[in-house]
Scaffold this active site. Structure first.
Site, mmCIF file in Angstrom:
data_model
loop_
_atom_site.group_PDB
_atom_site.id
_atom_site.type_symbol
_atom_site.label_atom_id
_atom_site.label_comp_id
_atom_site.label_asym_id
_atom_site.label_seq_id
_atom_site.Cartn_x
_atom_site.Cartn_y
_atom_site.Cartn_z
ATOM 1 C CB ALA A 86 2.843 10.214 26.224
ATOM 2 C CB THR A 100 2.139 2.405 19.815
ATOM 3 O OG1 THR A 100 1.951 3.819 19.783
ATOM 4 C CG2 THR A 100 0.873 1.689 19.343
ATOM 5 N N GLY A 120 6.427 4.411 20.213
ATOM 6 C CA GLY A 120 6.727 5.818 19.919
ATOM 7 C C GLY A 120 5.814 6.769 20.651
ATOM 8 C CB CYS A 121 2.152 6.840 21.068
ATOM 9 S SG CYS A 121 1.767 6.921 19.307
ATOM 10 C CB THR A 122 4.693 4.749 25.360
ATOM 11 O OG1 THR A 122 3.476 4.047 25.088
ATOM 12 C CG2 THR A 122 5.000 4.676 26.848
#
Length: 187
Positions: free
Chosen positions: A79, A72, A74-76
């Site tokens: 990370a 997703t 935001g998560c990418t």
């Protein structure tokens, strides 16, 4: 003059409450591990399918971050920023450990596609996310909430972020880590 003093007193009171809330790093309603408490230990499988425990990192600072879902936006971003800053964390004797409810296969694909070299742990039963009060429900599905815990080399929680903005979070964590290491070195 009296009303001026009342106004100053009220403003100072509000600033005090805001400062205390900021120092705590969590809301009063949260059941997340408190600053100064021992971080709850756990064992989960990594993207390589190997068991990883929090106690494996004793003697190191641990950035334990929970995130909703692989692939997703935001998560990418979050990370990528941790990966970008990984060398700085390593210089500070710190490791990055991500946790979400996806399985090892999803994490492996995410790491491969996004070039991530730190550990992503599969919390498929939401046990660890629950233990850290980092579970949320979206469209009737359970996900890990975007929370981060900074754990010192002795295994104690030193900072908690319950409101994370993915694009700036790694810089915030690095700044806090630098500050905490500086203050502990001066003791």
């Amino acid at each position: 003059m009296r009303s001026y003093m009342k106004l100053i007193s009220a403003v100072l009171g509000v600033l005090f409450v805001v400062a205390i809330a900021g120092l705590r790093g969590s809301s009063a309603a949260s059941n997340a591990p408190a600053i100064g408490s021992a971080a709850p230990d756990f064992t989960l499988n990594s993207q390589e399918g190997r068991a990883v425990s929090l106690h494996d990192f004793k003697g190191k600072w641990v950035v334990l971050y929970f995130y909703p879902k692989d692939f997703t936006t935001g998560c990418t971003i979050e990370a990528h920023n941790f990966q970008r800053d990984l060398a700085q964390y390593e210089q500070k004797n710190a490791v990055i450990v991500g946790v979400s409810v996806q399985d090892e296969d999803s994490h492996q694909k995410f790491c491969t596609k996004e070039g991530l070299s730190f550990k992503l742990l599969a919390d498929t039963k939401q046990d660890v996310s629950t233990q850290y009060d980092s579970v949320m429900t979206y469209n009737e599905a359970k996900y890990s909430a975007r929370h981060t815990f900074l754990i010192d080399p002795q295994g104690k929680v030193q900072k908690v972020w319950l409101e994370v903005k993915p694009d700036k979070h790694s810089e915030e964590v690095l700044a806090t880590l630098t500050q905490l290491q500086g203050s502990s070195a001066s003791k």
